[in-house]
Design an enzyme around this catalytic site. Structure first.
Site: not given
Ligand code: GLU
Length: 473
Positions: A239-241
């Site tokens: 994911s974005k993280r």
């Protein structure tokens, strides 16, 4: 049988790496079999779907070269057709109106849980023939078989069996008449003659439900292939993280589409120990059966390695030059005030990993640097080098025949004259002409930036040394 695959994104955000990989696998399957690849936009969730997302999905697919043969189809434009099939299922007794209120459903769920059962709809209106309760807009539920099993042979997961008793009668139309996801997918896959459904394994629980609806419509299911997810290096779903997950972000960051495609095809699929695949090569060698069963882990270094490979060996110089030219221009650099971009690319392509980095490094050939890198200047621009640098400067000014080899020879002759190792003069010259520590060889660097820019840099460096000496004396 014509192989027909589809990519069916919900346009609720950009195209991320997982989606792109699913699209790639579907596309490869179609191309390999001389089949068709369909693009379908699953935009029935009107609150979360946006035109902007649709556009970025198209943009990313085009950038990756994943061309589609049919579509884009939009589910929101097929409402009439969904209504028709809902009508058909109702008429044929495969679906029914359910008048349960939210409160009633909540009670049902609580009661099931209290009895230690899985919370599910209890089929209250399944065989209902009475007077419907007033004031309730009903939903339409699919009559899932009560007994038996639903079985399919997933190309990745293998044999999958589900007891029908575990599946409740899912809603296929909401009370406002809008169809739900599991239903629209079935109608579309059927109408579009899809033979192979390749999608993320987060959908595997939907598959038995979809198969039952398909069967109620008198059709047989396509071949399913549920691809395991992509994890970040911490073992959690990518994911974005974990950094960039949007395909177009990689485009902006200066990755080549060939490199990203190559990276994605190897993410969860293998062919012996081969790492580098051209588009043609992957079309020939791809197979569903070689997709890994386990989730794959995203590795940014490997992607960078592949990008470097394509920058160095595979991409055409002209293509790279055009892209670098565009990036420089966007950055406010006048590319007509400097060397031929093709020459710049030839020099930098083996030394940089992304187009962004190449652009950054090309800047020095088109524009004077703003200021010295302090550390580099402090270390290299010292009084002892002033004299050799001055001589180099003066001889460069009158150098005839502007060639990499003659500039290089000049630097060597100055080193010899002052009994210095070439590095001892080369690095200060580099700092003088570029402002920093990093550039191609001195000959290439000065050749590309041209005599005037190099002389300006050398003058600046000489002045810097002089001023510094004055300050400390
Ligand atoms: N629209 C679904 C999604 O984006 C895909 C459904 C499917 O491939 O069947 O997750």
């Amino acid at each position: 049988m014509i192989v027909k695959t589809r990519f069916a994104p919900s346009p609720t955000g950009y195209l991320h790496l997982g989606g792109a990989r699913t699209a790639l696998f579907s596309w490869l399957l179609a191309r390999q079999n001389g089949g068709k690849f369909v693009l379908r936009i699953e935009d029935t969730d009107r609150d979360r779907s946006t035109r902007e997302s649709v556009d970025t999905i198209f943009q990313a697919m085009e950038w990756l070269g994943l061309d589609w043969d049919e579509g884009p189809f939009y589910q929101t434009r097929r409402m009439e057709r969904y209504r028709e099939v809902i009508r058909q299922l109702l008429d044929e007794g495969h679906a029914y109106y359910c008048y349960c209120s939210r409160k009633e459903l909540d009670h049902m769920r609580e009661a099931a849980m209290a009895a230690g059962d899985k919370p599910k709809y209890n089929g209250k209106y399944r065989e209902f023939a009475g007077e419907p309760p007033a004031g309730i807009e009903p939903v339409v539920r699919f009559k899932n078989p009560l007994q038996g099993i639903t079985v399919f042979e997933d190309q990745v997961k293998g044999h999958v069996t589900v007891n029908n008793s575990e599946l409740d009668d899912l809603i296929i139309a909401r009370s406002d008449g809008t169809p739900t996801y599991n239903f629209t997918v079935v109608v579309d896959d059927l109408d579009m003659d899809i033979t192979h459904v390749v999608r993320g394994d987060d959908h595997i629980n939907n598959t038995p439900r979809q198969i039952n609806i398909l069967q109620a419509l008198g059709s047989s299911p396509p071949i399913y292939c549920h691809v395991p997810m992509i994890l970040g290096d911490d073992g959690r779903r990518l994911s974005k993280r974990h950094g960039a997950v949007s395909v177009m972000r990689y485009a902006d960051d200066g990755y080549l589409p060939e490199a990203l495609l190559n990276y994605l095809v190897r993410l969860g699929w293998s062919y012996g120990d081969q790492e580098v695949f051209s588009r043609q090569d992957m079309i020939e060698k791809f197979s569903l059966s070689a997709i890994n069963k386990a989730a794959s882990v995203f590795n940014a270094d490997k992607l960078l390695w592949l990008n470097r490979h394509y920058m160095k060996q595979a991409a055409s110089t002209i293509n790279l030059a055009e892209q670098i030219g565009r990036r420089l221009t966007l950055g406010g650099i006048a590319v007509d005030q400097g060397p031929d971009l093709v020459d710049v690319v030839e020099v930098l392509r083996g030394r940089t990993q992304t187009l962004a980095e190449m652009t950054d490094r090309a800047r020095m050939f088109y524009a004077d640097y703003d200021a010295f890198d302090e550390k580099a200047a402090d270390k290299n621009l010292r009084p002892a080098i002033a004299r050799p640098m001055q001589v180099f400067r003066d001889r460069l000014e009158v150098l005839e025949g502007w060639q990499i080899s003659s500039i290089h020879a000049l630097a060597e002759s100055i080193a010899e004259q002052f009994e210095l190792k070439i590095g001892k003069i080369g690095q200060p010259i580099r700092v003088a002409v570029t402002g920093g520590n990093v550039s191609p060889s001195i000959g290439e660097t000065i050749y590309l930036m041209g005599k005037q820019r190099a002389l300006r840099g050398l003058n600046r460096a000489l002045k810097y040394i002089e001023e510094k000496a004055m300050k400390s004396s």
